[in-house]
Scaffold this motif. Structure first.
Motif, PDB file in Angstrom:
ATOM      1  N   ASP A 295      43.454  47.663  34.637  1.00 24.89           N
ATOM      2  CA  ASP A 295      44.867  47.285  34.604  1.00 24.89           C
ATOM      3  C   ASP A 295      45.566  47.818  33.361  1.00 24.89           C
ATOM      4  O   ASP A 295      46.741  47.545  33.146  1.00 24.89           O
ATOM      5  CB  ASP A 295      45.027  45.770  34.692  1.00 24.89           C
ATOM      6  CG  ASP A 295      44.318  45.040  33.561  1.00 24.89           C
ATOM      7  OD1 ASP A 295      43.392  45.631  32.950  1.00 24.89           O
ATOM      8  OD2 ASP A 295      44.680  43.876  33.284  1.00 24.89           O
ATOM      9  N   SER A 373      47.517  45.476  41.420  1.00 25.17           N
ATOM     10  CA  SER A 373      47.294  44.693  40.206  1.00 25.17           C
ATOM     11  C   SER A 373      48.066  43.393  40.295  1.00 25.17           C
ATOM     12  O   SER A 373      49.291  43.386  40.433  1.00 25.17           O
ATOM     13  CB  SER A 373      47.740  45.478  38.966  1.00 25.17           C
ATOM     14  OG  SER A 373      47.632  44.665  37.811  1.00 25.17           O
ATOM     15  N   SER A 375      47.302  40.831  37.930  1.00 28.76           N
ATOM     16  CA  SER A 375      46.907  40.171  36.683  1.00 28.76           C
ATOM     17  C   SER A 375      47.941  39.141  36.239  1.00 28.76           C
ATOM     18  O   SER A 375      49.140  39.424  36.176  1.00 28.76           O
ATOM     19  CB  SER A 375      46.740  41.211  35.573  1.00 28.76           C
ATOM     20  OG  SER A 375      45.588  41.968  35.767  1.00 28.76           O
ATOM     21  N   ASN A 399      42.718  39.844  36.986  1.00 28.44           N
ATOM     22  CA  ASN A 399      42.459  39.222  35.693  1.00 28.44           C
ATOM     23  C   ASN A 399      43.374  38.022  35.449  1.00 28.44           C
ATOM     24  O   ASN A 399      44.565  38.047  35.782  1.00 28.44           O
ATOM     25  CB  ASN A 399      42.659  40.226  34.550  1.00 28.44           C
ATOM     26  CG  ASN A 399      41.703  41.403  34.657  1.00 28.44           C
ATOM     27  OD1 ASN A 399      40.645  41.283  35.257  1.00 28.44           O
ATOM     28  ND2 ASN A 399      42.082  42.529  34.078  1.00 28.44           N
TER      29      ASN A 399
END
Length: 719
Positions: A295, A373, A375, A399
């Motif tokens: 990321d 992504s 995150s 994440n």
């Protein structure tokens, strides 16, 4: 006409004598700014001998075939040779002046220089031969024609090496060379060597190579890159705002310090962002791309600039362009993974803007999404079910999300998943083992999860086809040093008083400081509890201490008051155009210059004194004047040689109050900057003038001896 002809020949001889003198004493010659204008005309002047010599060669070798009479041909050849010798001599002088500005060195420069000098003297020699021998014969002898041809070859060599200095060594044949762009391989690519350096090589090396090191900066060698150039270090690791490299790239294209200069190929937005991301990540030369979290912006920019790694043929059509455009917002970016590819990459930004529809709205392009992504997003149970519909996902970043083992069961149904990042999630061994069974999985990131080191090592042995990145884990045995504490304010200067704040990024650190110049140890130094005020010249020294850590390095900062601020001040001579700060106000704005003297906070003077006057509406008493100067001997930046202080009721009645010679420290002992303190007692002062003289030349035994020195000043205090 004969007298003019004689004068031209005598002046030509004078020019050549001057060239010989210059070459013998080049290291000791200083070119003033007025003559630098002639030096910068070198690229203009060099075109004249080229045209003139080619015409002389054509007439000398083939003029007999023209129906214009041999006498006229010889007169034209002689005139062209005279003009060639004159223009070559003037071009050589201009080139020698230009070379004194610095940045020209290496084999290519030496070849260009000496072939140019050879052209100058050979053309004068051929002119003499024409006058003494060739003109007396009916036809030109072969020796004369050979001489013209040799001159033409020397001219082409000088031009070739000159073009290499200006446009790059491979400029001539670059268009016909086969260009093979190395395919991006994430597994083997090194961030600097394979991503950043190719950008610098294409856009910057023409001016910053061993052959042409403008500003003393060479970018073709990592060791020399670390050293920086005449303006200081090229970057500050982790800080794009303080890095000269990024500052120069971000300047307006019309700015005199913008790099690359206007008219040269510029970095694209994505190339610039990639260089910024590399600096922000620490400017490491060795880090492999495979170790960078997926990321991280470096990954996305690598694909954008160099194309998708190992580009594959996708078995689905491209999504409708209007649909893709409609899905984009400030918090969700949807775009092709590479130009002309049907595959899409998606990135979410801003957790407060993430709603229950943010992910489900993507189902319209679910077939084309191969990278996503999420995150930091507040994912829900509904999002887990939705994510299972993106069957072509190859890369997924989760994440710091609420992901747990139930998500792993859903993700295990994604048959093409190759990379997944689960750092900072609640995944356990059970969920991770489920994912590791995916047939195409290659990389898993599990930093800061509940899975222990022993378990991860066992799973790695069981699944050797997958790389499990577990990051750094503290085993309780490693003792690390603390970062250096921070001292605010950033400026070293204040008018009446300053409030000093000490801080440290690690919680629970005990800060010990002193104000008397003594070392801040862990027992006797003051314990910092709250900001404190100073109203006099003070040196603050601080260190950090915490159990289980090594003590920090010391941070030291000197603060200086400036009680008497002038009502007006004037620079009586201009600073160097490249280092003019904000003009005279730079000297009294209470703003400290940084490590980079090109940051706009310094005034620079090269081989010329700084002459500045201060005017006060009401008479003042002075005891001490402080001049804050930079010292960087390797870049020819030295403290002043002599400082004169004049003062009085006005400029007419001013008298010399004092004249001092600051101590010139040896290079190994010279600090990066210092405040030169000048005892200068005066009463009823309404006018004050400082004359700060540099070393001209730099004394023997010091770097760049024999050359003029720079002086850089960022503040003048009057107390």
């Amino acid at each position: 006409m004969k007298s003019i002809h004689t004068a031209l020949l005598n002046l030509l001889i004078a020019f050549q004598v001057f060239i010989v003198f210059f070459l013998f004493f080049e290291s000791r010659i200083y070119v003033p700014a007025s003559l630098q204008v002639l030096g910068r005309a070198h690229p203009l002047l060099l075109h004249f001998p080229i045209v003139l010599l080619v015409l002389a060669w054509l007439l000398g070798c083939f003029g007999e075939k023209l129906d214009m009479g041999q006498a006229l041909v010889k007169q034209l050849v002689y005139t062209l040779l005279l003009l060639t010798a004159w223009s070559a001599a003037l071009t050589v002088v201009a080139g020698l002046f230009l070379s004194k500005e610095g940045g020209y060195e290496g084999p290519a420069f030496q070849w260009h220089k000496w072939t140019g000098v050879a052209l100058c003297f050979l053309s004068a020699g051929l002119l003499w031969y024409h006058e003494r021998t060739a003109v007396k014969r009916t036809k030109y002898p072969n020796l004369f024609r050979i001489g013209l041809s040799v001159l033409l070859v020397v001219l082409m060599m000088a031009g070739h090496f000159g073009a290499g200095l200006t446009h790059g060594a491979d400029y001539l044949f670059e268009p016909v060379r086969e260009k093979k762009q190395k395919a991006l391989d994430i597994e083997t690519a090194v961030v600097f060597q394979d991503l950043v350096y190719p950008i610098l090589e294409a856009k910057c090396l023409n001016c910053h190579s061993p052959n042409k090191a403008k500003g003393g900066l060479i970018l073709s060698d990592t060791t020399l890159m670390r050293q920086g150039g005449d303006s200081g270090p090229l970057w500050v690791s982790g800080s794009t705002e303080e890095s000269l490299l990024v500052q120069r790239l971000l300047l307006d294209i019309g700015h005199e310090h913008h790099m690359p200069p206007k008219g040269k190929p510029q970095l694209t937005d994505d190339e610039l962002a990639l260089v910024q991301a590399w600096v922000a990540s620490g400017a490491d030369f060795e880090v492999p791309l495979s170790s960078v979290p997926p990321d991280d912006p470096i990954h996305r920019l690598a694909v954008t600039v160099y194309g998708a790694p190992n580009t594959e043929a996708y078995d689905f059509p491209a999504a409708d362009a209007g649909t893709v455009a409609g899905l984009n917002s400030p918090y969700r970016v949807v775009k092709p993974i590479a130009l002309g590819m049907p595959a899409l990459t998606v990135g979410f930004y801003g957790k407060t803007a993430f709603t229950e529809q943010s992910l489900s709205e993507l189902t319209a392009v679910g077939l084309q999404v191969v990278s996503m992504s999420l995150s930091g997003m507040p994912l829900s149970e509904k999002d887990r079910q939705t994510l299972g519909n993106f069957t072509n996902l190859q890369e997924l970043i989760l994440n710091d999300t609420p992901v747990d083992d139930r998500w792993c069961e859903t993700l295990a149904a994604l048959p093409k998943l190759r990379t997944i990042s689960l750092s900072g999630t609640k995944v356990t061994e059970t969920g991770l083992a489920t994912l590791l069974a995916l047939p195409k999985l290659k990389q898993v990131y599990v930093w800061n999860t509940q899975v222990g080191t022993d378990v991860l090592e066992r799973l790695q042995q069981e699944h050797k086809n997958v790389t499990i990145e577990q990051g750094y884990r503290d085993d309780g045995q490693t003792i690390l040093p603390l970062n250096a504490p921070l001292i605010k304010p950033a400026s070293s200067f204040f008018e009446e008083r300053a409030t000093v704040t000490l801080s440290h990024p690690v919680a629970g650190v005990e800060l010990r400081y002193t104000l008397d110049g003594s070392e801040p140890d862990s027992t006797h130094a003051r314990l910092y509890k709250e900001p404190f005020t100073i109203d006099a010249a003070t040196v603050v020294r601080v260190k950090g201490y915490k159990s289980g850590w090594f003590s920090s390095a010391e941070t030291l900062k000197a603060f200086h008051p400036s009680a008497n601020r002038p009502d007006r001040l004037f620079l009586l001579g201009p600073p160097n155009p490249g280092y003019k700060g904000r003009g005279a106000v730079t000297l009294v704005d209470l703003v400290s210059g940084g490590d980079n003297h090109a940051d706009g906070k310094w005034l620079g003077f090269y081989g010329e004194p700084m002459n500045v006057s201060f005017h006060f509406d009401e008479a003042i008493h002075i005891d001490t004047i402080g001049i804050s100067v930079k010292q960087q001997y390797g870049s020819h930046i030295y403290p002043p040689k002599v400082i004169q202080v004049w003062g009085g009721a006005d400029s007419i009645g001013a008298r010399l109050l004092t004249r001092v010679q600051p101590i010139l420290e040896k290079p190994e002992k010279a600090p990066a900057s210092q405040l030169v303190s000048i005892p200068a007692v005066g009463d009823a002062i309404r006018y004050l003038r400082l004359v700060v003289e540099p070393f001209v030349p730099i004394p023997p035994g010091y770097p760049a001896e024999g050359n003029p020195a720079w002086i850089f000043v960022d503040e003048i205090t009057i107390n």
